[in-house]
Each structure stands twice: as C-alpha cells, then as structure tokens.
Motif scaffolding. Structure first.
Motif, short mmCIF file in Angstrom:
data_model
loop_
_atom_site.label_atom_id
_atom_site.label_comp_id
_atom_site.label_asym_id
_atom_site.label_seq_id
_atom_site.Cartn_x
_atom_site.Cartn_y
_atom_site.Cartn_z
N LEU A 120 -1.41 -1.12 -4.04
CA LEU A 120 -2.42 0.14 -4.16
C LEU A 120 -1.46 1.26 -4.45
N ILE A 121 -1.59 1.93 -5.61
CA ILE A 121 -0.34 3.02 -5.96
C ILE A 121 -1.04 4.29 -5.99
N LYS A 175 0.79 -1.31 0.00
CA LYS A 175 -0.07 -0.09 -0.06
C LYS A 175 0.74 1.45 -0.05
N SER A 176 1.99 1.12 0.00
CA SER A 176 2.92 2.30 0.05
C SER A 176 3.66 2.78 -1.16
N TRP A 177 3.31 2.13 -2.15
CA TRP A 177 3.92 2.67 -3.41
C TRP A 177 3.37 4.26 -3.88
N ILE A 178 4.53 4.91 -4.28
CA ILE A 178 4.31 6.43 -4.74
C ILE A 178 5.15 6.18 -6.13
#
Lengths: 346, 346, 346, 346
Positions: free
Chosen positions: B228-229, B171-174
C-alpha cells in the motif's frame, strides 16, 4: 523611534531585515555591524539599497552596541551569537538571534547536530523560541529570542495543531521539505553554483539535518508527548520559498472537515497563518516576499494518513519577517507592523 | 533496417523518440502519424529537427500502419491507444504504448483513477508492463507493451528490491516525488504557464494521482505480497527530471551495507541502473538526457526507516528511452542500442 | 583507435569532450590529465560518468603525454596552454587548445585584452584558428588548433557571409550577445551564485571583453577589410546557450531574399550550420546539446539595417563540439563523427 | 480616502495594482471590474490575496463606474480602453490606462503597428503620455493618462537625457531589450509554456514590435529632433525584469564623467531613477518588486559609442508602479506614496 541594530547586514537575512524595517512605522535602523566590512557603506555590497539612508557598517563591540540600540538582530553564522548575545542582553538590548545557537534547550543535542560547542546553559534556558504564533506570551516578556529555523517554521506551523490533538501517531511523522537556494546563504561554493543547481533537484543531509531536533523539541513541547520525526530537506532550483509536505498516521478516523475546523480554531486571530481550502495545493509563489504561512490539509482514506502542505517564504517568515514579528510582540507594537501583507505575484 | 512508426510525434515524448531513434544503428523512422497535422513536415512544428530526413506526418489508418511498420510507438493522450493498439497488433505490428491505457490489469481501477472507460480486458491481460529491468523475459515475447509511467519507473526501480526482500512493512511506503514540467506535456494551460511555475513549487493531486495504482500493482506483483503506497507528486521549476524520495519502515534492523548489497545484486548486469555510493544524494541533473536511473540508499537508525533516492530523466527513462530499451529487448537487439550513455552535464 | 588525451577533464568543457568522445566511433579516451586531482577517478568529481570506463586522472608531463596520445585537447585556464601546447606538439601530438592562448595573432593585443603575457610569437603564427566552417583546409593540415571562443563562434558564423559581401558598413557592427552561465566555468564565485543569477539579467564587461579582438581579427581576415565591432555580453539565467543579435548598417539596399541566398550558398554542404526561414527567431533551446549553429536573417527597411540572429550551445559548438569537429577534420574523419545531430528538446 | 477602481484585476498588472494600493495610505480599492468573472471574489482567481478585504468583481458599466470611483485604472487588452476610457472620463473619473490604446498620438501609426482601429483622435490628443519623470506637469493636470509601455519606460528613461543633449546621432539608436515572461500577460499559449521558455532565450518581433513608434514619438518629442530607433525585444527565462542595452553613436567626443553629470542633473530630485556608478552593470534583480529604474553609462572610445544600461521591474515601473506614481502626481499626493522603496533581494 525605536533604535534597531543589525549584525550581519551583508547576508541575505540581514538585507531582508533592512527591506522590512525600512517600511516599519515605529523603528529606525540605527546601526549596522559587520566583522568584515567595517567602515563601508552597505550599498557597496548591495547596490539595490543605494537610495536608502543607512549607517555605515560599524565594528562589533558588545558594550557600545548594547547602549546604542533598543533591539539587536543577529544574522550571523553558527557560533557567533552564542558568545555575543548574552553580552548584548547584559548591556541592555533586547536580542533576536536568527542563527541556531539558542534554539535547542539541550546543549548536548546542539553539539551532536551542529558539531560545535553550545552556548552557556543558563542562556539556552533563558532564550525563548520565537515561533510567533505559539509562543506569543513568552516572546512578549523575553530578552533573548531564538528565532526559528526556516524549515522548522514551515513544519511546526503545519503540524502543531495535529500534534496537540493527539490524533496522529507521534512516531509516524515524515517531513519531506523543499527549499529554494537562498536558504544556503550568500557564501560561495559548488553547492550554490548556478550551473549545478539549475534544471536539477536533489535531497541533502538525509536523516542528519540540524533542524531535526529543533522540530522534535518544539513539537514535543506543544503536544506534551514525545514526537519522533523523519526530516528530509531538498534543494529546488528557485531562490525563495519552502514547501513542507508532512505525513502523519491518523490514530482515529478523522474527516477532513474536522481537521479543517481544528486548524481554523487554532489559527483564529493569527494574521500570518492562512488556512487554505481543504484539499488545495498552495504554491510557494503565493506567499512570495510576504510573512504568510499558507497551510492546506488532505486526508487519504485509503492509507489513513493526513498530509499537511505548508508554504512560506524562507527569507521572510522563515527568517527576517518572523524576526520582525517577534520584535513587534516584544515591544507591544501591532503584530503586522512593517510586514507586507500582499505577496509578490507573479 | 527495422521500420518504426511513431504516433503522436508532435508531443514531447514523440520528438524524444525521434532524437533517440535517429542515432539508433538498427532502425529507421519510417512513418510519423498525427491526427492534427496530417501532411505537414515535423520541422514546421519543431524547427530543431529541420536537418533530419523525416517522413511527413501521415494520417492514422490502423490497417496501413500495421503493414508499413515493424514496430509502432504510441505517444498519445489517454484513450487513443485503448482503441488503436489492438488493431495495430492484429495488423502485424509490435506496439509500444507510452500512454496509461494498458498499464492497469484491472479495468475497474482504470475507470476509478482515469475517469474513463478501460481498454478491452483481453488486451489489458495480453499487454506486458514494460519495466525493462524487471520484466525482460515477458517483454522479449510481447506484442503489446504498456510502457511504464514516469513516476512509477523511478519509484519501482528504487523500491522493488526492498519490497521483494520483505524487510519493509508493506503498508508503510510513502513516495514523495518531484517532477519537472515536461511531464505535463506540450498542451497549453495556466498550469504550465512560465510565470506561474517559475520560482515556485507545489504539490498536486495529493492522494489521487493515477500513477498510484500502477505502482501498487507492480510492487505487489514483484513482492508477491500486497503493498500500500502513499504517493504525492510535486511540480518543480525545471523542464526535465524526476526525483523520488521513498520512505519505508524497516521490519528488521538492516545495516546500510546489507541494503547496498541487496541492490548491487538486484541490478548486476542491468546497464541503466546505477547504484550510487551509500548515503549519497543523486541529482536529477546527473542523469539528464540519458536513460539511467540512479539510486542511493539511506538508513535512519533513529526512526528505523530506509530512505531511497531515485532519479531519472522523465522524458528518457520515464518515457521515450525506456520505450526504445523495450523495443531493443523485443527485437533481440543490444539493450543499449541507440541510447546515450553519458548524461548532459551541466 | 585514435588515442585521445584531455587536459582539464574536471571542468565543463572537459567533461563535455568526454560525453562526445564516448560516442565517437574512431577514437578512445586514452588519458585524462589534471593538475589538481592526480590519481583520482573522474567519477569522484562527476558521478554522472560513473558507468564509463575511463583512465584515472594522470599528472601533466609533456614528454610522456606527447608519446601517449595522437591528439590532445586542452581545456585549461588562460596561460597554461601557452607553455604546454608547443611542448606537446614537439613531442608528436596534435593539439586542440580550447583556451584563448593562441587565438590572437598579435601578442600585444593578447596582453592588452587578457592582461597577461602572450605565447611565443612563432607558435601564435603557427596555430590555426579553428572556426571549422571557414578554415577547413588550414585545420586539415594543422598541428595546433586555437579553438574559437564561444561568443566568437556564434558571432562569426552569423556575420562572415555579410562581412565578405561588402554590403555592410564595416564600422557599424554591433554584437549584443546573451550567454548561459556555464560559459563562466565551474569555479565558484558570487558571480555564479544561484541566488544572484536566477530571476535576473545583466550585461558585463561592456566594451572590454576579451572576445572583441578575436571577432575583429577573424571578421577582418575573412572580409579582407578592417571591421570594427561593438561587443556586449550579457549573462542570462540559464545553463547553456548563446544568442547573438548582430546589427549591421547596409550600404546597399538588400532584399531579405538576397541575403538568404547569400547565406544558403555560403553554408551549402556545411552540416552544422542551419539557415532558418527568413524572418524567423531561433531559440537557443533549438540547438541544445548539439553542435549546430542556427542562423536567421532580418532586414529592417525603416532603418536600413540587417539583423542577424545566431544561436549555439556554448558548451558544444562553442567549445567541446567544435573541438571534436576540428579533430575530425584534422584526422580526415567524417566531419560529423561523434557529434549528436538532434538537439535535446524540450 | 480616494476611491479607486481597477478594470482587469484578474491579470498580472491588475493584481500588482492591488498589491501596491493595499499599502497606499491615501486610497482605498473601492471597486474591481471584470468582463469574465463578474460576481466572483478575486481570491478565487488569486489565492495569494485571500487575506485582503476586496470588493467582488463587478460588471463593467461606464456610467456607474464614473460615479463610484475617483480614479480608474484600466489593465485591459488592446482595444478595450479606446472605447471605455472616454466614457469614464465623461462620467467624472480620472483614468489611467495601462494598455497601448492612447499612447500614440498618430492614429494611423496605431493602425499600422497594432493592426486595429485607433481611439478617437480627439481623445488621442487629450491623453497625456504618463512617463512620470518627464511629463510631471502635464500629468498633474490630466484626466486621461496613457501609461507607458514596459520597454518604452526602460528605454526612454535611459535615453532621453542623451537625446536632448544632441550628442548622439539621432538615426544611430539601437535598443536591444530583454524581458521576463510576465510581460506577455497571463493568457495561455505555447509562447509562455514553461518547457519551451526555460533554459532558452530568443528574440521576437524583430523590427516590428509595437513599442517602436512609442519610443520614437517620445524620444523625438523630448529631443525636439526626429529620432530613429532600431528596437529588438528578447524573451528571457525569468518572470520579472527588463534590461535595455541602448547604443548611440556619439557626434562629439564625450567623456564618461560628462555624461554622468548630464544624467545626475537630469534626474536630480526624481526619486525613482537611480543613476549607478559610471561603468557599472545593473542587474534587473536589483530593482525587483520596486518602482526604480537604475541606469548605468558606458563610453567606448574605440567605437565612439555610448552604451546605456537601464533596468526596471516590468510589472512595477513598467506597468502598475508607474501607474500609481502617476495617480499620486494627478492627485497631488507625495510621489512615492504606496510605492516600495526597497527591492526584494535576492
């Protein structure tokens, strides 16, 4: 007229100070100093100023400089100001240092990130970090200003209201920053060679840029809670401009309108921060040549993040313009004196 | 020679297909199609191809097209391929669709992000997502390829090994992405006006770009765990190139060397992914005009994050080049046939 | 395979030779030489070639080099080739010199324009000026080629048919030329600093550029009548490309169609010169990355002048590409071998 | 305060007028007019002016406009001013027209070069051509100013002293001009598409550009001897700036120092023309954002020609800046009022 001196007039920040101060109603550029071009006219370096009446480049001599100027700007490479600024202050001048020498309160951090010896601790503590919009009172009474870095200016103005609000996880900040090439200064290297930069973009100094601790120090100070940031600078094929895209994880569900109000109240009465419509996308071109910082806010409900977009002209608000704004505050002049209020477009 | 047809030859992806296929040893550009310029020579639109022997632009007629070509590339606006591609496949051609019409398996997601009706579900399921390096087997047997978007190509190639490893919080993707202007196509608008784009950078479609679900779908599929991006595209004043700066929170302390090995093994034997030295900073210019994706890895011990830098030429690996690579795989040709192996530098 | 050596592989012309020769069906880059980076891999200088199998940079040693290569390209600073090339030829290699050392037949003119000592006169006379389209026979039999300068290539291809025709006053020529920055090479200086070049154009070396006598020599030679030219180069904010705008006073009233026919017949069967529609305006972008020279003709009845527009990619047709073309001619290979026939667009 | 109205504020010249007039000590932007955006705020079109207090865009109504403004600037497409300006003058306003409608005294020439009907002859004769440095007296007494074109401004300022001197063959002039893209205005077209313009240069309208007769008319008028010019404009990948390279055949042997003196005396006391060192090469960047025209002179003894280099910012001295300068002259204000005296560098 207030007598102003500029050290390092042959660089980009120096000559931008001249552009701004030439139109300033209350000051006169009384002295220019250079360690390399003593005795020359600045127009021999920069033909674009040939019509201005400017003093010839003089030699650096702290005692004389203190006597000959009310305010001195230093636009010098790292390390010069650490030595020179305290002498100038002792000799009676107010000093605005555009280098990084007095920005970090912690000398050890300076050594770690700048790979050189810090200035004397007494002076590190005495210097005021000159983020005009958030330090106005301290600036007004200061003798020595550490003028903020270009990236920190764009980042801090964009992030402080949120950091103070406590709505964002203080360890979640990611600052993805994009800068024009003028930020690298006028020195020659393969890194600023036109053919290598044009039609290309790249990141640099990932996780190791010296503006990282500066942003953390000031964000932490304003929030009164430790903040940890991830900072990634990029070089963009353009001359001027910085765009900061900052990401923070919201710790409470915040509506965009709530954030917009937070920023509106934070920047009410501050002439150089323009809050843009919620959900808009400011362009660096929209602040070109001006002292503005334009900020836009976005909330992503899917991810629970706030995204702040913040743009400045790195040579103006990120350097010479904010320095003039700080001088105005120090001297009790109108904050906007000498600062252009309409960007150059297109 | 294999007979190839191109629909939408008057756009940038179309004419780049022609550049690549003109040097391909096993195919012949047999037919060009256009809905607007029927009967004209392509050189009347693009003088730079005037020395090539090319068919005149023909009218779109699914039956005839299926019979006249072994492979058909569609470089068409959203919505065209949804209707046309199934007909072409039924009429006997293999189809490689460069638009977004068949990329999302979930028609409802297509409607939500593209704001239009999806293709028939049967065909959405039948289409193979053509990320060459990670779908080679499915591509080899496919009749209809959904050629990946430009941003997803750079992002996915940079992130899949990590996502599969399970080392990064899903859930941490940026993904902070930067693109040249050619990605917007050849249509005219204020958004691609030179005077508005030059000397400027801006973000756009923050949290709402249609490549977001495409990246999530494929990353999730490869990782077999929902990802989650956060995806933010930016427009950079250059013609070609995409740089993705992707941030992930490490869930275990991983050494950079460990990650480097993970990527080395992931991309061993894949000729178009070049893993760069650990800690390096690839430039988009270093893949200019080529089908490469260059990837570099960084770990920030202070923040516990991995930062992946990934660069492609959006017109080649992000569109026409990967399409040719997919054609090669579909036809059992050498994967690199027709694809330039040396970028244009400077 | 023919064994090729490159001296000066760490410059722009050198690495462009590698791009072109990597795709050449009949040659192998057998040796790379460098006076400064002996023992290093070229990929340490240019990461964009990291996937190629290339020899490490070797030391310059004329005897060994002659034995180890069939053809040697010199992409070296002025003065190097004057000494080295004769030795290489004596040791058995064919030499193609991309520097200016052997272009002027008159050593005194070399001294005057280049401000240095010329090569030995015997070798100045022996060298063949390698303007491929107009010297094909001499090139075929040559041991030492003086590869033309970038500006002269664009100018001469645009002007020779007219000069030969006798229709233009031979003292009336004005060549106003515009070049991208890569023509200045990879050396660092304020003159190629991105922030100084971007968003700006300027003329340089007005009436004193060293390509002036080169153009006059060859134009005079082809016309068999002395020609006097005015040559003004300009630096344009782009990486690649040269546009020559050449003006000549017509001595007879010539219809545009007549001139068009003259050029059509002059360049019939010459694959790298593309005569454009009469009255059109070729763009440097339309030959980008290719070996083409595109030419368009205009006649102004008001002034009695012909205006020739001529565009090349300075790194290809203006340097490495024409060098490969000359190698093909020398070795009896197809003239287009290894040379891309479709420009990169956009 | 003097009340100023601007027609066409949504274009580049219009918004540049606003930038300049916002800092003008003696005028107030009282009214903005637009035929397309009536009732809107200008900041909805140009967010970069959002901090200025500006009137909303009003409807065009000649009677009301004449009453509500002391001076009206027209920054409108060809044809609009021909009708509107006479009405505005009749209704009491002084008019400065930035379009080409009143520049040519000869209506037939207008029809020939502009392909449309000219303004009424009475008004063509009444209008004063507003080349500030050479028409100051007429401008001071004028009601209607035809503000010069961008190319003519750079060309005429560079050439008039020589044309008046009689030292140059009046049929020998060649003007090779290079312009940034903003000169084409804000309208969208393939001709200003970023991907088509970037990394490219091309000539356009060779021998047919409508500024040709304008330059000839004024050069002839100043010299009192008919002058014939060859004019070739080029489009350069930059936003702002024009460089004119003008060539003239000397009819007497003139030393460079003699010409330098001629220009020094011609421009003595004219604050916006800066004569540069003899033999220097001014860059458009050196006048960026300012109202300067910088001029440098070269003599080529080999060819007997003089070469004049002349640079301006096309949006300032080539449009809005010269218009403000003309307003200052018309109103008896200091000529430099409101005009920035330091270019933006870099």
């Amino acid at each position: 007229m207030i007598r102003v001196g500029i050290v390092g007039a042959t660089g980009y920040s120096g000559v931008e100070l001249i552009r701004l101060l030439a139109g300033h109603p209350h000051v006169k550029v009384a002295n220019l100093y250079s360690s390399t071009s003593e005795g020359e006219a600045l127009a021999s370096v920069f033909p674009h100023v040939q019509a201005l009446e400017l003093p010839v480049l003089a030699k650096i001599d702290a005692g004389q400089m203190g006597a000959d100027n009310d305010v001195i700007f230093l636009a010098t490479p790292a390390g010069v100001s650490a030595e020179l600024s305290p002498e100038l202050v002792k000799n009676g001048a107010k000093v605005i240092d555009l280098s990084g020498d007095f920005r970090l309160k912690d000398g050890a951090a300076y050594t770690q990130w700048y790979k050189r010896q810090p200035a004397a601790d007494e002076w590190l503590q005495k210097a005021v970090y000159g983020l005009s919009e958030w330090k106005k009172e301290e600036i007004a009474g200061a003798e020595l200003i550490a003028n903020p870095g270009c990236y920190p200016t764009a980042a801090l103005l964009g992030m402080i209201p949120l950091a103070k609000s406590g709505w964002v996880n203080p360890k979640s900040w990611i600052i993805d920053a994009k800068s024009g090439v003028s930020g690298a200064g006028r020195g020659v290297s393969l890194g600023v060679h036109y053919s290598e930069i044009n039609e290309s973009i790249h990141a640099y100094k990932v996780s190791s840029h010296q503006h990282t601790p500066e942003i953390e120090q000031e964000l932490t100070g304003q929030a009164e809670l430790e903040q940890l940031i991830q900072f990634t600078p990029h070089l963009v094929p353009m001359t001027r401009g910085i765009l900061v895209t900052a990401y923070g994880q919201l710790e409470k569900a915040a509506a965009l309108s709530e954030l917009q109000e937070l920023y509106q109240s934070s920047y009410a009465g501050k002439p150089f921060v323009r809050l843009r419509q919620p959900g808009s996308h400011p362009r660096t071109k929209e602040v070109y040549g001006s002292n503005y910082c334009d900020i836009a806010l976005h909330v992503d409900d899917r991810t629970g993040r706030v995204i702040v977009l913040s743009v400045i002209d790195n040579v103006v608000k990120g350097a010479a313009g904010q320095a003039v704004q700080n001088m105005n505050i120090m001297l009790g002049l109108p904050e906007t004196a000498g600062l252009p209020l309409v960007p150059l477009f297109p």
